[in-house]
Motif scaffolding. Structure first.
Motif, mmCIF file in Angstrom:
data_model
loop_
_atom_site.group_PDB
_atom_site.id
_atom_site.type_symbol
_atom_site.label_atom_id
_atom_site.label_comp_id
_atom_site.label_asym_id
_atom_site.label_seq_id
_atom_site.Cartn_x
_atom_site.Cartn_y
_atom_site.Cartn_z
ATOM 1 N N HIS A 1 0.896 -0.757 -0.024
ATOM 2 C CA HIS A 1 -0.160 0.347 0.114
ATOM 3 C C HIS A 1 0.948 1.473 -0.176
ATOM 4 O O HIS A 1 2.075 1.038 0.590
ATOM 5 N N ILE A 2 0.323 2.259 -0.510
ATOM 6 C CA ILE A 2 1.028 3.845 -1.043
ATOM 7 C C ILE A 2 0.012 4.592 -0.498
ATOM 8 O O ILE A 2 -0.701 4.870 -1.088
ATOM 9 N N MET A 3 0.964 5.268 0.702
ATOM 10 C CA MET A 3 0.366 6.609 0.903
ATOM 11 C C MET A 3 0.891 8.007 -0.050
ATOM 12 O O MET A 3 2.060 7.479 0.878
ATOM 13 N N MET A 4 0.074 8.660 -0.477
ATOM 14 C CA MET A 4 0.680 10.074 -0.899
ATOM 15 C C MET A 4 0.776 10.628 0.247
ATOM 16 O O MET A 4 -0.793 11.497 -0.122
ATOM 17 N N MET A 5 1.378 12.007 0.361
ATOM 18 C CA MET A 5 1.185 12.965 1.605
ATOM 19 C C MET A 5 1.774 14.286 0.727
ATOM 20 O O MET A 5 2.829 14.051 0.152
ATOM 21 N N GLU A 6 0.894 15.341 1.579
ATOM 22 C CA GLU A 6 1.233 16.664 0.593
ATOM 23 C C GLU A 6 0.235 17.450 1.733
ATOM 24 O O GLU A 6 -0.531 17.206 1.955
ATOM 25 N N TYR A 7 1.371 18.589 2.360
ATOM 26 C CA TYR A 7 0.582 20.261 3.375
ATOM 27 C C TYR A 7 -0.310 19.152 4.531
ATOM 28 O O TYR A 7 -1.252 19.399 4.577
ATOM 29 N N GLY A 8 -0.126 18.007 5.269
ATOM 30 C CA GLY A 8 0.005 17.201 5.723
ATOM 31 C C GLY A 8 -1.401 16.782 5.926
ATOM 32 O O GLY A 8 -2.493 16.256 6.778
ATOM 33 N N VAL A 9 -1.614 16.422 4.650
ATOM 34 C CA VAL A 9 -2.977 15.328 5.025
ATOM 35 C C VAL A 9 -2.680 13.950 3.962
ATOM 36 O O VAL A 9 -1.561 14.551 3.197
ATOM 37 N N ILE A 10 -3.627 12.839 3.775
ATOM 38 C CA ILE A 10 -2.889 12.079 2.907
ATOM 39 C C ILE A 10 -4.026 12.459 2.079
ATOM 40 O O ILE A 10 -5.028 11.492 1.997
ATOM 41 N N GLN A 11 -3.328 12.412 1.141
ATOM 42 C CA GLN A 11 -3.596 12.970 -0.472
ATOM 43 C C GLN A 11 -4.817 10.995 -0.341
ATOM 44 O O GLN A 11 -6.288 12.087 -1.654
ATOM 45 N N HIS A 12 -3.579 10.824 -1.160
ATOM 46 C CA HIS A 12 -3.852 8.959 -1.601
ATOM 47 C C HIS A 12 -3.301 8.361 -0.994
ATOM 48 O O HIS A 12 -2.597 8.159 -0.788
ATOM 49 N N ILE A 13 -4.650 6.771 -1.138
ATOM 50 C CA ILE A 13 -4.276 5.582 -0.424
ATOM 51 C C ILE A 13 -4.668 4.750 -1.665
ATOM 52 O O ILE A 13 -6.003 4.787 -2.060
ATOM 53 N N HIS A 14 -3.314 3.751 -1.803
ATOM 54 C CA HIS A 14 -3.768 2.946 -3.456
ATOM 55 C C HIS A 14 -2.704 1.607 -3.222
ATOM 56 O O HIS A 14 -1.152 2.282 -2.855
ATOM 57 N N THR A 15 -2.327 0.799 -3.868
ATOM 58 C CA THR A 15 -1.715 0.390 -4.436
ATOM 59 C C THR A 15 -0.646 0.557 -5.212
ATOM 60 O O THR A 15 -1.402 1.139 -6.377
ATOM 61 N N GLY A 16 0.327 0.666 -5.454
ATOM 62 C CA GLY A 16 0.572 0.611 -6.553
ATOM 63 C C GLY A 16 0.635 0.545 -8.395
ATOM 64 O O GLY A 16 0.332 1.577 -8.861
ATOM 65 N N GLU A 17 -0.724 -0.817 -8.522
ATOM 66 C CA GLU A 17 -1.270 -0.597 -9.331
ATOM 67 C C GLU A 17 -2.216 -0.195 -10.130
ATOM 68 O O GLU A 17 -2.182 0.353 -10.862
ATOM 69 N N GLU A 18 -2.800 0.944 -9.042
ATOM 70 C CA GLU A 18 -3.753 1.647 -8.996
ATOM 71 C C GLU A 18 -3.070 3.176 -9.109
ATOM 72 O O GLU A 18 -4.128 2.900 -10.072
ATOM 73 N N PHE A 19 -1.966 3.594 -8.661
ATOM 74 C CA PHE A 19 -2.041 4.641 -9.373
ATOM 75 C C PHE A 19 -1.595 4.314 -10.606
ATOM 76 O O PHE A 19 -1.207 5.446 -11.244
ATOM 77 N N ILE A 20 -0.723 3.281 -11.235
ATOM 78 C CA ILE A 20 -0.463 3.531 -11.873
ATOM 79 C C ILE A 20 -1.159 3.287 -12.693
ATOM 80 O O ILE A 20 -1.599 3.954 -14.489
ATOM 81 N N HIS A 21 -2.487 2.433 -13.261
ATOM 82 C CA HIS A 21 -3.668 2.544 -13.661
ATOM 83 C C HIS A 21 -4.217 4.068 -13.936
ATOM 84 O O HIS A 21 -4.637 4.609 -15.216
ATOM 85 N N MET A 22 -4.270 4.546 -13.102
ATOM 86 C CA MET A 22 -4.432 5.488 -12.946
ATOM 87 C C MET A 22 -3.572 6.294 -14.191
ATOM 88 O O MET A 22 -4.893 7.578 -14.747
ATOM 89 N N MET A 23 -2.424 6.162 -14.081
ATOM 90 C CA MET A 23 -2.288 7.304 -15.470
ATOM 91 C C MET A 23 -2.282 6.904 -16.845
ATOM 92 O O MET A 23 -1.526 7.632 -17.585
ATOM 93 N N GLU A 24 -2.807 5.761 -17.019
ATOM 94 C CA GLU A 24 -2.764 5.618 -18.572
ATOM 95 C C GLU A 24 -3.526 6.562 -19.332
ATOM 96 O O GLU A 24 -4.159 6.923 -18.625
#
Length: 293
Positions: free
Chosen positions: A200-223
């Protein structure tokens, strides 16, 4: 085993560093990605019970970690972003001292220190002063310290800082083998540190967890959002100020530029297979750049 953040907020000198973080983690490797200043170290220190939240709480199996106290801290292996060493300590002294603080029995501690020194590539240097170690060696010593006594929860803040590419691969292999029935939280701004090992990968910015997905889900988002465009070096100099570029490589006297853009950026552009790094740049660079346009 479950760790849960409930609306965790941290204020410091009138500034809100963490802004109501709520999430649940179980066993496995969790990657915490974000730019410098995102609040990752503050979140890590609260989880390690080094820092207390201004509001909210962290629960271990349903109990506040402050109520669990020493029993909770005994379950933790913690590598902070900056590790200090006594000037007269050798690597062996440092690990023996750390083992003593964890209450390890001496025979068991000696055996595990030898095993970990081999694992992190420091066996031949254990009797040298820590202050004579390179930055990468000091980081590997810190990793060995965090792994002492087989902690149930392993918390690592920028663990590969100062490590060369080969050492990074060894570190990822060690963590992958270690994390089968434990929780590992790995905080970093280096995408490759978590791309291969984090469930599981959490992406954080400005003190907030903006996104939590698997690596595959993040990559699919970029298609459909990653493109390859060939251009001259002169064109690239002018182009780089108006686009988010994830990679550039020389190709047959021209530059092959990897661009993140929702629409086709050039009539000759071709779609590329996305990566987790593309997703990171899209979420933290492209969207913020787009909002400023």
């Amino acid at each position: 085993m479950e760790l849960k953040f409930e609306n965790v907020t941290k204020n410091y000198k009138g500034k809100k560093i963490l802004k109501g973080i709520s999430l649940t983690m179980g066993t496995g490797v969790y990657g915490l990605l974000g730019p410098n200043g995102a609040g990752k170290t503050t979140m890590i220190r609260i989880l390690a019970d080094v820092l207390r939240p201004t509001k909210g709480r962290v629960l271990y199996d349903g109990k506040d970690i402050h109520a669990v106290g020493d029993d909770y801290r005994a379950k933790i292996g913690y590598l902070p972003q900056d590790v200090s060493f006594y000037s007269d300590f050798t690597g062996r002294d440092y690990l023996e001292y750390s083992a003593a603080l964890k209450g390890m029995e001496k025979t068991h501690a000696k055996k595990q220190i030898e095993e970990l020194a081999h694992s992190v590539g420091l066996w031949d240097d254990l009797n040298r002063k820590c202050t004579s170690y390179s930055g990468g060696m000091q980081r590997r010593l810190g990793i060995a310290q965090a792994l002492l006594d087989d902690p149930e929860i392993l918390i690592l803040d920028e663990p590969t800082s100062g490590l060369d590419p080969y050492e990074r691969i060894k570190f990822r292999n060690i963590i992958s083998a270690y994390a089968k029935d434990r929780l590992v939280l790995l905080s970093t701004h280096i995408v490759s540190d978590v791309e291969q090992i984090a469930a599981h990968i959490m992406m954080m910015e400005y003190g907030v967890i903006q996104h939590i997905h698997t690596g595959e889900e993040f990559i699919h988002m970029m298609e459909g959002r990653v493109w390859l465009v060939e251009m001259s070096a002169e064109q690239l100099v002018a182009y780089q100020n108006q686009a988010v570029i994830s990679n550039v490589r020389a190709k047959d006297g021209r530059m092959e530029v990897r661009i993140i853009e929702e629409a086709k950026p050039d009539r000759d552009a071709v779609q590329a297979i996305p990566t987790l790094e593309d997703a990171y740049l899209y979420l933290f660079n492209y969207l913020s750049e787009k909002s400023r346009r």
